[in-house]
Design an enzyme around this catalytic site. Structure first.
Site, PDB file in Angstrom:
ATOM      1  N   SER A  60      -7.323   4.993   4.545  1.00 34.94           N
ATOM      2  CA  SER A  60      -7.291   4.280   3.260  1.00 34.94           C
ATOM      3  C   SER A  60      -7.643   2.812   3.479  1.00 34.94           C
ATOM      4  O   SER A  60      -8.354   2.204   2.681  1.00 34.94           O
ATOM      5  CB  SER A  60      -5.898   4.363   2.629  1.00 34.94           C
ATOM      6  OG  SER A  60      -5.777   5.521   1.845  1.00 34.94           O
ATOM      7  N   ASN A  88      -2.680  19.306   1.606  1.00 36.66           N
ATOM      8  CA  ASN A  88      -3.697  18.473   2.255  1.00 36.66           C
ATOM      9  C   ASN A  88      -3.375  18.251   3.734  1.00 36.66           C
ATOM     10  O   ASN A  88      -4.207  18.487   4.612  1.00 36.66           O
ATOM     11  CB  ASN A  88      -3.790  17.150   1.482  1.00 36.66           C
ATOM     12  CG  ASN A  88      -4.688  16.144   2.158  1.00 36.66           C
ATOM     13  OD1 ASN A  88      -4.346  15.608   3.203  1.00 36.66           O
ATOM     14  ND2 ASN A  88      -5.850  15.898   1.596  1.00 36.66           N
ATOM     15  N   LYS A 141       5.110   2.088   8.391  1.00 33.17           N
ATOM     16  CA  LYS A 141       3.924   2.808   8.853  1.00 33.17           C
ATOM     17  C   LYS A 141       2.778   1.816   9.091  1.00 33.17           C
ATOM     18  O   LYS A 141       2.107   1.847  10.109  1.00 33.17           O
ATOM     19  CB  LYS A 141       3.531   3.835   7.779  1.00 33.17           C
ATOM     20  CG  LYS A 141       2.749   4.988   8.293  1.00 33.17           C
ATOM     21  CD  LYS A 141       2.477   5.980   7.185  1.00 33.17           C
ATOM     22  CE  LYS A 141       3.750   6.675   6.706  1.00 33.17           C
ATOM     23  NZ  LYS A 141       3.479   7.688   5.679  1.00 33.17           N
ATOM     24  N   LYS A 162       0.851  -1.189   0.000  1.00 34.29           N
ATOM     25  CA  LYS A 162       0.000   0.000   0.000  1.00 34.29           C
ATOM     26  C   LYS A 162       0.879   1.229   0.000  1.00 34.29           C
ATOM     27  O   LYS A 162       1.881   1.277   0.725  1.00 34.29           O
ATOM     28  CB  LYS A 162      -0.846  -0.043   1.286  1.00 34.29           C
ATOM     29  CG  LYS A 162      -1.849   1.042   1.431  1.00 34.29           C
ATOM     30  CD  LYS A 162      -3.204   0.609   0.918  1.00 34.29           C
ATOM     31  CE  LYS A 162      -4.188   1.745   0.797  1.00 34.29           C
ATOM     32  NZ  LYS A 162      -3.919   2.671  -0.315  1.00 34.29           N
ATOM     33  N   LYS A 214       5.134   2.433  -3.078  1.00 35.33           N
ATOM     34  CA  LYS A 214       4.988   3.850  -3.434  1.00 35.33           C
ATOM     35  C   LYS A 214       5.175   3.984  -4.931  1.00 35.33           C
ATOM     36  O   LYS A 214       5.789   3.115  -5.563  1.00 35.33           O
ATOM     37  CB  LYS A 214       6.050   4.686  -2.715  1.00 35.33           C
ATOM     38  CG  LYS A 214       5.653   6.124  -2.509  1.00 35.33           C
ATOM     39  CD  LYS A 214       4.709   6.281  -1.335  1.00 35.33           C
ATOM     40  CE  LYS A 214       4.308   7.720  -1.102  1.00 35.33           C
ATOM     41  NZ  LYS A 214       3.636   7.877   0.176  1.00 35.33           N
ATOM     42  N   THR A 274      -4.963  12.341   7.099  1.00 39.86           N
ATOM     43  CA  THR A 274      -3.543  12.435   7.471  1.00 39.86           C
ATOM     44  C   THR A 274      -3.335  13.592   8.451  1.00 39.86           C
ATOM     45  O   THR A 274      -2.691  13.437   9.491  1.00 39.86           O
ATOM     46  CB  THR A 274      -2.665  12.591   6.219  1.00 39.86           C
ATOM     47  OG1 THR A 274      -2.987  11.540   5.317  1.00 39.86           O
ATOM     48  CG2 THR A 274      -1.192  12.505   6.575  1.00 39.86           C
TER      49      THR A 274
HETATM   50  P1  NAD Z   1       0.051  18.400  -1.205  1.00 40.56           P
HETATM   51  O1  NAD Z   1       0.434  18.276  -2.626  1.00 40.56           O
HETATM   52  O2  NAD Z   1      -1.391  18.543  -0.851  1.00 40.56           O
HETATM   53  O3  NAD Z   1       0.824  19.618  -0.525  1.00 40.56           O
HETATM   54  C1  NAD Z   1       2.196  19.775  -0.585  1.00 40.56           C
HETATM   55  C2  NAD Z   1       2.540  21.122   0.007  1.00 40.56           C
HETATM   56  O4  NAD Z   1       3.951  21.269   0.040  1.00 40.56           O
HETATM   57  C3  NAD Z   1       2.005  22.303  -0.797  1.00 40.56           C
HETATM   58  O5  NAD Z   1       1.537  23.285   0.078  1.00 40.56           O
HETATM   59  C4  NAD Z   1       3.235  22.821  -1.538  1.00 40.56           C
HETATM   60  O6  NAD Z   1       3.145  24.181  -1.826  1.00 40.56           O
HETATM   61  C5  NAD Z   1       4.299  22.528  -0.496  1.00 40.56           C
HETATM   62  N1  NAD Z   1       5.639  22.470  -1.097  1.00 40.56           N
HETATM   63  C6  NAD Z   1       6.041  21.852  -2.222  1.00 40.56           C
HETATM   64  N2  NAD Z   1       7.348  22.054  -2.440  1.00 40.56           N
HETATM   65  C7  NAD Z   1       7.778  22.797  -1.381  1.00 40.56           C
HETATM   66  C8  NAD Z   1       9.019  23.345  -1.008  1.00 40.56           C
HETATM   67  N3  NAD Z   1      10.107  23.156  -1.774  1.00 40.56           N
HETATM   68  N4  NAD Z   1       9.080  24.053   0.151  1.00 40.56           N
HETATM   69  C9  NAD Z   1       7.997  24.233   0.903  1.00 40.56           C
HETATM   70  N5  NAD Z   1       6.789  23.756   0.599  1.00 40.56           N
HETATM   71  C10 NAD Z   1       6.684  23.052  -0.521  1.00 40.56           C
HETATM   72  O7  NAD Z   1       0.706  17.147  -0.478  1.00 40.56           O
HETATM   73  P2  NAD Z   1       0.283  16.439   0.879  1.00 40.56           P
HETATM   74  O8  NAD Z   1      -0.608  15.310   0.536  1.00 40.56           O
HETATM   75  O9  NAD Z   1      -0.136  17.469   1.870  1.00 40.56           O
HETATM   76  O10 NAD Z   1       1.685  15.791   1.310  1.00 40.56           O
HETATM   77  C11 NAD Z   1       2.657  16.515   2.055  1.00 40.56           C
HETATM   78  C12 NAD Z   1       3.591  15.517   2.711  1.00 40.56           C
HETATM   79  O11 NAD Z   1       2.835  14.619   3.522  1.00 40.56           O
HETATM   80  C13 NAD Z   1       4.383  14.616   1.763  1.00 40.56           C
HETATM   81  O12 NAD Z   1       5.638  14.340   2.331  1.00 40.56           O
HETATM   82  C14 NAD Z   1       3.566  13.354   1.718  1.00 40.56           C
HETATM   83  O13 NAD Z   1       4.340  12.221   1.368  1.00 40.56           O
HETATM   84  C15 NAD Z   1       3.105  13.293   3.156  1.00 40.56           C
HETATM   85  N6  NAD Z   1       1.932  12.452   3.368  1.00 40.56           N
HETATM   86  C16 NAD Z   1       0.756  12.690   2.724  1.00 40.56           C
HETATM   87  C17 NAD Z   1      -0.321  11.870   2.971  1.00 40.56           C
HETATM   88  C18 NAD Z   1      -1.670  12.114   2.360  1.00 40.56           C
HETATM   89  O14 NAD Z   1      -2.607  11.371   2.688  1.00 40.56           O
HETATM   90  N7  NAD Z   1      -1.861  13.123   1.536  1.00 40.56           N
HETATM   91  C19 NAD Z   1      -0.196  10.774   3.840  1.00 40.56           C
HETATM   92  C20 NAD Z   1       1.017  10.570   4.491  1.00 40.56           C
HETATM   93  C21 NAD Z   1       2.074  11.421   4.243  1.00 40.56           C
END
Ligand code: NAD
Length: 429
Positions: A355, A218, A91, A67, A103, A187
């Site tokens: 999920s 997000n 995780k 996953k 992934k 998350t």
């Molecule tokens: P997203 O695409 O919704 O948001 C990403 C954010 O990061 C945006 O605000 C973007 O502007 C910012 N960003 C991108 N590049 C950047 C930089 N160089 N400096 C500062 N900010 C920057 O993504 P998300 O789903 O919120 O994921 C964010 C993190 O959380 C990732 O590491 C992802 O792997 C992790 N994550 C997400 C989920 C999920 O369910 N969405 C679950 C577990 C972990």
């Protein structure tokens, strides 16, 4: 060149001395199971053809189907995808889900594509992956710059290829296409629940705590909104363009509204539909990480805290919303300096947990209310937080090492049930 995957697996050796694990079990965890690399042809709107490279990596499937999310980003590389798949294995083990880790990603800047190009690319990627993944083999989900709509396109494409409506092949889908209530904010909600657990254990008063978040996507938006509702003061946040800092606090719902409308974070305060700009300092992403706050939540990308800036980090607690935001070396520095880090494999496990709920609902064809999803999520995060905290106190180690110990113990018991050297050499019953 440094490798994120090599860095990630260093945590195994650190945790092994406290875990019930044999060398051969650790060796299995140091390797990924399978990697798919594809070239996805995309017909651009202007008629030209471009090929985009994509990957899907499965790390370990001993505890169940693999996953993990799919990321669209120009900096995607196979080494990063392997590290992300490894973290997913842990995780899922840490929170006790019956999954292994995987992934995927495409090397692309999705902001450079039209909506129809984005759909064609997403469907094209699914077309290439369809025989590698499946509802009982490997189940993708959203990650950086992918969302529910993209998951919906991918599910539809898979269903067409297999000639069978198959919602359980992917999670994080829109609600009308078999998504789960409570997945969108899961998350961020998990990050919030883990901070709440820590706050309760330390008997802190949320109203006295300041919080800074890096990233405003997000994960960060939902975590910030829930924390603010409980009285925590959100003083800084940022996106890829930069950040804002206001010691008196920022109003999260107003800023979410501005971000959705203008794609930028702006210091504003809205009452109804009337918004006014409030005084705030513009700061860089680097400055944000070094602010003197109680809780720092990196929620953008990996490796933003390294050995270079770790000595300058002043936050007393870090909750990792992002995957792998702290490098291995930086982690050791922070631990020595007494910074408490709630590690990614626990703090951001809310997404994969819901999920899992979505997958269960898809398989059952029976859907739960949001309240039930929130409650079940809180129960899991609180229970596993407690286990990890206890291991940390018992061994006097970092919370990350404790989480790895917890995950390794669950994984090694699965390996042992299959038979390891111990069994074949009759060292065990
Ligand atoms: P997203 O695409 O919704 O948001 C990403 C954010 O990061 C945006 O605000 C973007 O502007 C910012 N960003 C991108 N590049 C950047 C930089 N160089 N400096 C500062 N900010 C920057 O993504 P998300 O789903 O919120 O994921 C964010 C993190 O959380 C990732 O590491 C992802 O792997 C992790 N994550 C997400 C989920 C999920 O369910 N969405 C679950 C577990 C972990």
């Amino acid at each position: 060149m440094s490798s994120i995957f090599a860095d990630a697996i260093k945590n195994l050796d650190l945790a092994a001395k406290y875990a019930d694990v044999d060398e051969e079990e650790l060796e299995r965890l140091r390797h990924t199971k399978a990697t798919l690399e594809v070239g996805i042809p995309l017909r651009r709107d202007n008629g030209s053809l471009e090929i985009f490279k994509g990957y899907r990596v499965q790390h370990d499937s001993t505890r169940g189907p693999t996953k993990g999310g799919i990321r669209y980003h120009p900096q995607v590389c196979v080494d990063e995808v392997k590290a992300l798949a490894f973290w997913m294995t842990f995780k899922c083990a840490v929170v006790g889900l019956p999954y292994g880790g995987a992934k995927g990603g495409i090397i692309v800047d999705p902001k450079s594509l039209s909506r129809m190009e984005l759909e064609r690319l997403s469907r094209g990627f699914m077309g290439q992956m369809a025989d590698f993944i499946g509802p009982d083999t490997d189940i993708p989900a959203p990650d950086v710059y992918t969302n529910a709509r993209i998951m919906g396109w991918m599910m539809d494409e898979y269903s067409k290829i297999k000639r069978q409506y198959t919602p359980a092949v992917i999670t994080g889908k829109p609600l009308p296409l078999g998504g789960s209530a409570g997945r969108e904010d899961a998350t961020g909600r998990g990050v919030y629940y883990s901070i709440k657990e820590l706050t309760a254990k330390k008997a802190w008063d949320p109203k006295t705590l300041t919080v800074a978040l890096q990233g405003f996507g997000n994960v960060a938006q939902h975590a910030a909104a829930l924390l603010q509702r409980d009285g925590y003061r959100i003083v800084a946040l940022s996106d890829s363009q930069g950040g804002i800092y206001r010691p008196e606090g920022l109003d999260i719902p107003s800023i979410v509204k501005a971000k959705n409308e203008t794609r930028r974070v702006k210091a504003i305060y809205c009452e109804g539909s009337v918004c006014e700009v409030v005084d705030a300092k513009t700061i860089s992403n680097e400055e944000l990480l070094e602010l003197d706050v109680d809780i720092l939540i990196p929620a953008a990308l990996e490796n933003v805290i390294t050995a270079d800036n770790a000595p300058r980090i002043r936050a007393k607690t870090i909750a990792e919303g992002a995957n792998g935001p702290i490098s291995f070396d930086a982690d050791q520095i922070l631990h020595e300096r007494g910074t408490l880090v709630i590690p990614d494999i626990l703090a951001n496990a809310g997404g994969v947990t819901v999920s899992y709920f979505e997958w269960v609902q898809n398989k059952a064809g029976y859907y739960w209310q949001a309240e039930e999803v929130h409650q079940r999520l809180q129960t899991i995060i609180a229970r596993e937080f407690d286990h990890v905290y206890e291991i940390m106190q018992h061994h006097q180690c970092s919370m990350r090492t404790a989480a790895y110990v917890h995950g390794i113990n669950r994984l090694s018991s699965a390996y042992r049930a299959q038979g390891t050297h111990r069994y074949y050499a009759s060292l065990d019953e």
